[in-house]
Scaffold this active site. Structure first.
Site, PDB file in Angstrom:
ATOM      1  N   CYS A   1     -26.680  -1.666 -35.606  1.00 30.74           N
ATOM      2  CA  CYS A   1     -27.089  -1.986 -36.987  1.00 30.74           C
ATOM      3  C   CYS A   1     -28.029  -0.921 -37.530  1.00 30.74           C
ATOM      4  O   CYS A   1     -29.002  -1.228 -38.242  1.00 30.74           O
ATOM      5  CB  CYS A   1     -27.745  -3.363 -37.081  1.00 30.74           C
ATOM      6  SG  CYS A   1     -26.647  -4.695 -36.683  1.00 30.74           S
TER       7      CYS A   1
ATOM      8  N   ASP B   1     -41.639  -4.056 -40.286  1.00 31.70           N
ATOM      9  CA  ASP B   1     -40.632  -4.800 -39.539  1.00 31.70           C
ATOM     10  C   ASP B   1     -41.047  -4.770 -38.067  1.00 31.70           C
ATOM     11  O   ASP B   1     -40.932  -3.744 -37.394  1.00 31.70           O
ATOM     12  CB  ASP B   1     -39.262  -4.128 -39.754  1.00 31.70           C
ATOM     13  CG  ASP B   1     -38.173  -4.750 -38.881  1.00 31.70           C
ATOM     14  OD1 ASP B   1     -38.497  -5.594 -38.028  1.00 31.70           O
ATOM     15  OD2 ASP B   1     -37.001  -4.373 -39.058  1.00 31.70           O
TER      16      ASP B   1
ATOM     17  N   HIS C   1     -33.321  -0.609 -39.170  1.00 36.01           N
ATOM     18  CA  HIS C   1     -32.210  -1.545 -38.942  1.00 36.01           C
ATOM     19  C   HIS C   1     -31.625  -1.886 -40.322  1.00 36.01           C
ATOM     20  O   HIS C   1     -32.362  -1.891 -41.321  1.00 36.01           O
ATOM     21  CB  HIS C   1     -32.803  -2.794 -38.281  1.00 36.01           C
ATOM     22  CG  HIS C   1     -31.810  -3.812 -37.827  1.00 36.01           C
ATOM     23  ND1 HIS C   1     -31.211  -4.702 -38.685  1.00 36.01           N
ATOM     24  CD2 HIS C   1     -31.327  -4.101 -36.602  1.00 36.01           C
ATOM     25  CE1 HIS C   1     -30.400  -5.501 -37.994  1.00 36.01           C
ATOM     26  NE2 HIS C   1     -30.452  -5.155 -36.728  1.00 36.01           N
TER      27      HIS C   1
ATOM     28  N   GLN D   1     -39.031  -5.416 -33.210  1.00 35.41           N
ATOM     29  CA  GLN D   1     -39.022  -4.813 -31.865  1.00 35.41           C
ATOM     30  C   GLN D   1     -40.432  -4.492 -31.386  1.00 35.41           C
ATOM     31  O   GLN D   1     -40.602  -3.727 -30.433  1.00 35.41           O
ATOM     32  CB  GLN D   1     -38.178  -3.521 -31.863  1.00 35.41           C
ATOM     33  CG  GLN D   1     -36.729  -3.718 -32.233  1.00 35.41           C
ATOM     34  CD  GLN D   1     -35.941  -4.531 -31.197  1.00 35.41           C
ATOM     35  OE1 GLN D   1     -36.380  -4.728 -30.069  1.00 35.41           O
ATOM     36  NE2 GLN D   1     -34.776  -5.007 -31.594  1.00 35.41           N
TER      37      GLN D   1
ATOM     38  N   LYS E   1     -36.363 -12.669 -30.287  1.00 37.78           N
ATOM     39  CA  LYS E   1     -36.607 -11.404 -29.585  1.00 37.78           C
ATOM     40  C   LYS E   1     -37.930 -11.450 -28.813  1.00 37.78           C
ATOM     41  O   LYS E   1     -38.297 -10.499 -28.146  1.00 37.78           O
ATOM     42  CB  LYS E   1     -36.610 -10.238 -30.576  1.00 37.78           C
ATOM     43  CG  LYS E   1     -35.228  -9.990 -31.201  1.00 37.78           C
ATOM     44  CD  LYS E   1     -35.250  -8.790 -32.091  1.00 37.78           C
ATOM     45  CE  LYS E   1     -34.071  -8.716 -33.033  1.00 37.78           C
ATOM     46  NZ  LYS E   1     -32.840  -8.241 -32.406  1.00 37.78           N
TER      47      LYS E   1
HETATM   48  N1  PLP Z   1     -35.187  -5.237 -37.529  1.00 36.85           N
HETATM   49  C1  PLP Z   1     -35.084  -4.688 -36.309  1.00 36.85           C
HETATM   50  C2  PLP Z   1     -35.902  -3.485 -35.965  1.00 36.85           C
HETATM   51  C3  PLP Z   1     -34.225  -5.269 -35.375  1.00 36.85           C
HETATM   52  O1  PLP Z   1     -34.116  -4.731 -34.154  1.00 36.85           O
HETATM   53  C4  PLP Z   1     -33.470  -6.419 -35.732  1.00 36.85           C
HETATM   54  C5  PLP Z   1     -32.516  -7.016 -34.799  1.00 36.85           C
HETATM   55  O2  PLP Z   1     -31.951  -6.364 -33.960  1.00 36.85           O
HETATM   56  C6  PLP Z   1     -33.641  -6.945 -37.016  1.00 36.85           C
HETATM   57  C7  PLP Z   1     -34.506  -6.322 -37.884  1.00 36.85           C
HETATM   58  C8  PLP Z   1     -32.903  -8.163 -37.461  1.00 36.85           C
HETATM   59  O3  PLP Z   1     -33.346  -9.288 -36.751  1.00 36.85           O
HETATM   60  P1  PLP Z   1     -32.624 -10.689 -36.911  1.00 36.85           P
HETATM   61  O4  PLP Z   1     -31.152 -10.442 -36.724  1.00 36.85           O
HETATM   62  O5  PLP Z   1     -33.222 -11.531 -35.829  1.00 36.85           O
HETATM   63  O6  PLP Z   1     -32.931 -11.207 -38.274  1.00 36.85           O
END
Ligand code: PLP
Length: 409
Positions: free
Chosen positions: A367, A203, A126, A206, A229
């Site tokens: 993203c 990270d 992401h 998900q 999430k």
């Molecule tokens: N990393 C991953 C794999 C994500 O799916 C997301 C959000 O879609 C993020 C990071 C960013 O999360 P946040 O916008 O809640 O900070």
């Protein structure tokens, strides 16, 4: 073992929003990778927080402040147990995954990264797990290295191994891809990095809502996720960091809470985790996140995983029967996400028309523009599942896609 399928009506009743009608159709909410809906217990916790326990935390003099502080610190303990952290002082509340990654990129980067060093990420990250590292590399004159994935959506681990060298300072990789659904072999990847003395940030944005995470079993150095999430509120997230790293890292932001003493000559910093929590934290959000975690734990993450795997397999099988539908991300190890394109119908048009049938999906690059670039496309239509989705909703999706397809034909 709780069988979600036979309790699905009761589970859905926990989520008030699922009753919503959209354009006279029952809502079919399949945008869970973007954000999940909230059970009534989480909504109630937020309401109770503001109506009964609201006072700023860590200012112990009066009763309400004590109540609020104890609840906030109990929430930290809940998160620590959820991740199986060694201590709650390794849990730092942030605004979300994005802020947690930025915190590490800034603070770890400040201390440990210099010109000529390298940071490794993967091609399926992401943007939140790419851009903070790019900014760090720009600041320090360091270099970003990228682990590629193959067309099925699996990382190339032999390239990964070849990228690690004495210049590598950190590996940052998603446990589960938000676009391809791939579950990366992070345990093995951490072992490989550690064999070279390199720490790893995972990270988990998900992952935590779908699979059991144990940061100590993984031996992750940093682990990040977002409250919204995992059925919790937006605006609160978590950075887990091993004490040995956090102790050595400088503060990320300056302000209240993060100090021990302040004078114009010299300021000293608070102990962990407060050193990294400048300013008033989202102390109601943290308790609502703890409530969400308890909700997940009551159902059982293994049960959630088993149920969602069934949904994913059924959706994949049904969708694959639609002529002209292509699924991006076909790893044997996948979670709850189906990214697709149908014939030449642009995902945006498909998504807009499905919305008119009450079906909420995400369209776009999610993203993760490098993933789009890998396949030479600009967007996909993404369905993503949560514990309250049903097999009938998958049928509605499949029927919806078929209907839109006929319109285009
Ligand atoms: N990393 C991953 C794999 C994500 O799916 C997301 C959000 O879609 C993020 C990071 C960013 O999360 P946040 O916008 O809640 O900070």
């Amino acid at each position: 073992m709780m069988d979600i399928k036979s309790n699905i009506a009761a589970i859905r009743a926990d989520f008030p929003i699922l009753d919503t009608e959209v354009y006279k159709h029952p809502l079919v909410y399949l945008d869970n990778a973007a954000t999940t809906q909230k059970p009534a217990c989480v909504i109630r916790r937020i309401e109770e927080g503001y109506s009964r326990h609201n006072a700023n935390v860590h200012r112990w003099v009066h009763f309400l402040s004590q109540v609020a502080t104890e609840a906030h610190e109990a929430a930290r303990q809940t998160v620590a147990s959820f991740l199986n952290a060694a201590s709650s002082s390794e849990i730092i509340f942030t605004r979300g995954t994005t802020e947690a990654v930025n915190l590490v990129a800034f603070s770890f980067g400040e201390k440990f990264v210099s010109a000529g060093n390298e940071i490794i990420v993967s091609e399926m990250e992401h943007h939140s797990n790419i851009v903070p590292w790019q900014l760090l590399c720009q600041r320090k004159g360091a270099r970003l290295r990228v682990i590629p994935f193959d067309d099925r959506g699996d990382l190339d681990l032999s390239v990964y191994e070849s990228l690690i060298n004495e210049k590598t300072k950190l590996v940052a990789v998603a446990q589960v891809s938000n676009t391809l659904g791939t579950v990366n072999p992070v345990s093995e990847m951490i072992r490989t990095a550690h064999a070279h003395g390199v720490p790893v940030l995972i990270d988990g944005a998900q992952a935590v809502q779908h699979i059991k995470v144990d940061v100590r079993a993984l031996d992750a150095d940093f682990y990040v996720f977002s409250g919204h999430k995992i059925y919790g509120p937006a605006g609160v997230g978590v950075l887990y960091g091993k004490e040995k790293w956090l102790e050595q890292m400088p503060p990320y932001q300056g302000g209240g809470e993060m100090i021990a003493r302040v004078s114009f000559e010299k300021t000293t910093f608070n102990e962990l985790p407060y050193k990294f929590e400048a300013g008033t934290p989202d102390f109601i959000g943290s308790t609502a996140l703890a409530e969400a975690i308890r909700y997940v734990e009551n159902i059982g993450i293994e049960n959630i995983h088993a149920y969602e795997s069934g949904l994913l397999a059924y959706a994949t099988q049904q969708l694959s029967q639609i002529e002209g539908l292509r699924i991006f991300g076909q790893s044997a190890n996948k979670e709850s996400v189906v990214s697709m394109q149908v014939d030449r119908i642009h995902p945006y048009d498909m998504g807009t028309l499905l919305d008119k049938l009450g079906i909420a999906l995400r369209t776009g690059h999610h993203c993760a523009e490098p993933v789009m670039a890998h396949y030479g496309i600009d967007s996909t239509l993404r369905a993503s599942f949560a514990l309250y989705n049903t097999f009938e909703e998958v049928d509605a999706l499949v029927a919806g896609i078929r209907k839109v397809k006929t319109l285009f034909e």
